[in-house]
Motif scaffolding. Structure first.
Motif, short mmCIF file in Angstrom:
data_model
loop_
_atom_site.label_atom_id
_atom_site.label_comp_id
_atom_site.label_asym_id
_atom_site.label_seq_id
_atom_site.Cartn_x
_atom_site.Cartn_y
_atom_site.Cartn_z
N UNK A 29 3.06 14.51 12.13
CA UNK A 29 4.52 14.48 11.94
C UNK A 29 5.02 13.07 11.67
N UNK A 30 4.09 12.17 11.36
CA UNK A 30 4.49 10.78 11.21
C UNK A 30 4.19 10.24 9.80
N UNK A 31 5.13 9.45 9.33
CA UNK A 31 4.92 8.73 8.06
C UNK A 31 4.56 7.29 8.45
N UNK A 32 3.38 6.86 8.04
CA UNK A 32 2.91 5.54 8.49
C UNK A 32 2.70 4.61 7.29
N UNK A 33 3.16 3.38 7.43
CA UNK A 33 2.89 2.38 6.38
C UNK A 33 2.59 1.04 7.04
N UNK A 51 -3.16 -5.90 2.38
CA UNK A 51 -2.76 -5.58 1.00
C UNK A 51 -3.22 -4.16 0.67
N UNK A 52 -4.36 -3.79 1.23
CA UNK A 52 -5.05 -2.57 0.81
C UNK A 52 -4.36 -1.27 1.19
N UNK A 53 -3.59 -1.25 2.21
CA UNK A 53 -3.00 0.03 2.61
C UNK A 53 -3.88 0.79 3.57
N UNK A 54 -3.58 2.05 3.74
CA UNK A 54 -4.18 2.85 4.81
C UNK A 54 -4.98 4.02 4.26
N UNK A 55 -5.88 4.53 5.12
CA UNK A 55 -6.60 5.77 4.79
C UNK A 55 -6.59 6.62 6.06
N UNK A 56 -6.42 7.92 5.90
CA UNK A 56 -6.26 8.75 7.11
C UNK A 56 -7.36 9.81 7.24
N UNK A 64 0.80 -1.22 0.00
CA UNK A 64 0.00 0.00 0.00
C UNK A 64 0.84 1.27 0.00
N UNK A 65 0.17 2.36 -0.34
CA UNK A 65 0.81 3.68 -0.30
C UNK A 65 0.88 4.14 1.16
N UNK A 66 2.02 4.69 1.60
CA UNK A 66 2.08 5.19 2.97
C UNK A 66 1.24 6.45 3.15
#
Lengths: 359, 297
Positions: free
Chosen positions: A249-253, A281-286, A242-244
């Motif tokens: 202030x955080x980069x999350x993956x 597999x899907x990655x994250x949403x913020x 997935x895309x991070x």
């Protein structure tokens, strides 16, 4: 008629059906392509692209009007300035009118492979990745080919257009940076494995972040192509699909094994980790200032607060392979092997409408 | 279970071969040949059993027996079983190896399909079944390019702007060759010959159509499989090239031994016409006959 003859014919027919079921015509299994834009949700799945009202989930328009068994679409549609752009597995790429998907403005038929990734539109240019190992740049008004870039593998991730550059994820263990106007390769950044997700660009710092099958996450400066840092060495990570996301202030993956990792985006230093408890597999949403959502392959979704503590969970009776989309107060989740292809939730995890295409 | 026992090992074997030869096209060819070699004992057994059954079916005494007991299926079955037992013929000998081979063929087919993953979902499914000792990063993605083909797409060779389906044509031709050289010698009025001829005409076109529709990787598998089968037949000395190459002398079948011994029918006649006295009980002559020692066969 001879019994043997009947049996042989029957066996042949069964064999043909078994083999055809697996591979005849368009042979591909994938997950719904999901896009949210304005008042509408667009979902491409199997033989149709559906445009839905985002508040009620009612169908606004479908392309084609009547499903064709030979037509299969998985690429998320791109919506821009009253037009919808999408490709299919019959190697056709269309520009249609938003609101009436059957009103085709133009069709590009120059590809020799399927369109599976979302296109990117920037003014007069549409950048379209194809599985025929080409990136096509089309004139958004006419659909004419402006340039094409030939790669070594199928392109299956959405490209980014940033200023005069196009950033493309490649399965040949590289991120490619192309000239927007000519398609000429400006430079490439090596990753440790194939890249199948779209990169993340941070406008504030000019950094691009991308994860790969090489169990690494790379940060590089878009302007110079210089690698800022690579995270993953001795970290016991799995492949990254997935895309991070950048949250505060955080980069999350998250990796395939469900390990959620937060890094300092400037230094690549690890801040914390959390286990999602299943394959992702899907990655994250913020949601800015609120938290982020992880969609596990097994249909479980977990919403974490900014303190990375679990806020709520929800389950979809299906498989989740596409990154959920959070837009405004709504969460949109595309599912496979489920009763519906699209589910919605609010930000507290309460389910809203779901959409099942008419057969 | 099917995936764990059949598809997963096959898929990983195909991936290992691909890693070794660094070319997916060659890997498909080698993989198909390897599976053909592994299933060779089964194929050989199947051919032997088929031949034995064909010999039996064409045996004049067997035909005579069939004619005699055409209205008595039970008796016919009894004698047939006796013949099978005496001559060591297994009536299921030709279909049992086929049944065993069928999952292997399907597994091989599915393994090729899995490795040709071309969507993110298919890639995700492929990654899940790769054995941990194989480094996914080094294996994926698979380079689908082979000669002029993209193995993940239906094959067309562009000549003067016309897309010619070369593989589909080759698959059709090789299936036809395979069917022809494998066709058993039959009599003109044989009903099974008519069936065999229809099949021989249908199969190549069906395979050709599938090769035209499917990804080139599968068409390559069909082609290799056909050629390997022809080679197997040739190696076993069973290929009759005269059926496809004009000017070659037809293969001479060695004189067949009679399978059914005439005495069996005579014996059977005797048993069938067992003497009875007026009360319907077996006569003394019949009792004596029963005591008579059986002839050694």
């Amino acid at each position: 008629m001879n019994k043997k003859y009947v049996w042989t014919l029957l066996l042949l027919t069964i064999a043909a059906l078994v083999l055809s079921g697996c591979a005849a015509g368009v042979r591909a299994e994938s997950t719904p392509g999901l896009t949210v834009s304005g008042d509408h949700v667009y979902v491409a799945y199997l033989s149709r692209v559906h445009q839905l009202d985002r508040t009620t989930g009612t169908l606004v328009s479908s392309y084609p009007e009547k499903p064709k068994p030979t037509l299969v679409m998985y690429a998320p549609p791109e919506v821009s300035e009253g037009a919808v752009y999408f490709g299919d597995l019959a190697n056709q790429f269309h520009k249609v009118l938003d609101g009436n998907l059957n009103q085709i403005t133009w069709t590009f038929s120059g590809a020799k492979g399927w369109f599976q990734a979302k296109a990117a539109v920037d003014g007069d240019l549409v950048i379209v990745p194809s599985t025929d190992r080409n990136i096509y740049a089309l004139n958004s008004s006419t659909g004419e080919l402006v340039w094409d870039y030939k790669g070594d593998f199928a392109f299956i991730a959405e490209p980014l257009i940033i200023g005069d550059k196009v950033v493309v994820s490649s399965q040949d263990h590289h991120i490619l940076v192309l000239d927007r106007n000519t398609g000429k390769e400006l430079y490439r950044v090596e990753t440790k494995g194939a890249v199948v997700s779209s990169p993340l660009y941070d406008e504030a710092t000019g950094a691009v972040y991308i994860g790969s099958f090489g169990k690494d996450l790379t940060s590089f400066d878009l302007e110079t192509g210089k690698v800022n840092w690579v995270f993953g060495e001795n970290q016991n990570l799995a492949t990254i699909w997935g895309t991070p996301i950048l949250l505060g202030e955080e980069l999350i993956f998250v990796d395939r094994a469900g390990k959620i990792v937060a890094l300092n985006p400037e230094s690549g230093e690890q801040l914390w980790t959390v286990e999602a408890g299943g394959s992702v597999v899907a990655g994250l949403a913020k949601v800015e200032d609120l938290g982020f959502l992880v969609a596990r392959e097994d249909g479980n979704m977990i919403f974490y607060g900014t303190d990375h503590a679990t806020k709520w969970t929800a389950t979809i009776p299906g498989k989740l392979y596409s990154a959920p989309i959070i837009d405004g107060e709504q969460i949109f989740v595309a599912a496979t092997k489920a009763d519906s292809i699209l589910y919605t939730y609010n930000l507290t995890g309460q389910p809203g409408w779901s959409y099942t295409p008419a057969k | 279970m099917w995936e764990t026992i059949i598809v997963q090992p096959f898929t990983n074997l195909l991936l290992i071969i691909t890693m070794l030869v660094k070319n997916f096209g060659f890997a498909i060819i080698l993989f198909t040949i390897l599976i053909k070699l592994l299933t060779y004992p089964l194929t050989a057994k199947q051919m032997k059993s088929t031949q034995a059954m064909q010999d039996l079916q064409s045996d004049p005494y067997f035909k005579k027996m069939q004619e005699k007991y055409k209205d008595n299926r039970e008796k016919m079955a009894e004698i047939q079983m006796k013949v099978y037992k005496e001559k060591g013929i297994n009536p299921f000998g030709s279909c049992l190896p086929t049944i065993i081979q069928f999952p292997i063929i399907i597994g091989l087919y599915q393994a090729i399909m899995k490795v040709m993953a071309s969507t993110p979902l298919e890639l995700a499914n492929l990654e899940r079944i790769v054995y941990p000792f194989l480094d996914v990063n080094k294996i994926l993605p698979i380079q689908n390019r082979f000669l002029w083909m993209d193995l993940g797409q239906p094959e067309r060779l562009n000549i003067f702007g016309i897309g010619i389906p070369v593989l589909a044509i080759l698959v059709t031709i090789t299936t036809l060759i395979q069917s022809k050289i494998m066709q058993p010698p039959t009599q003109a009025n044989d009903q099974s010959a008519a069936m065999s001829n229809s099949m021989m005409m249908m199969m190549p076109f069906m395979m050709g159509w599938m090769a035209y529709q499917f990804s080139a990787g599968l068409a390559l598998y069909f082609l290799t499989s056909n050629l390997a089968t022809v080679a197997q037949y040739a190696a076993m000395g069973r290929a009759d090239w005269s059926k496809i190459i004009p000017g070659i002398e037809p293969k001479k079948e060695p004189p067949k031994k009679t399978i059914i011994e005439p005495e069996w029918i005579e014996d059977d006649d005797d048993e069938d016409e067992e003497d009875t006295d007026k009360s319907g009980k077996p006569s003394a002559r019949a009792a004596v006959k029963r005591q008579r020692p059986k002839r050694k066969r």
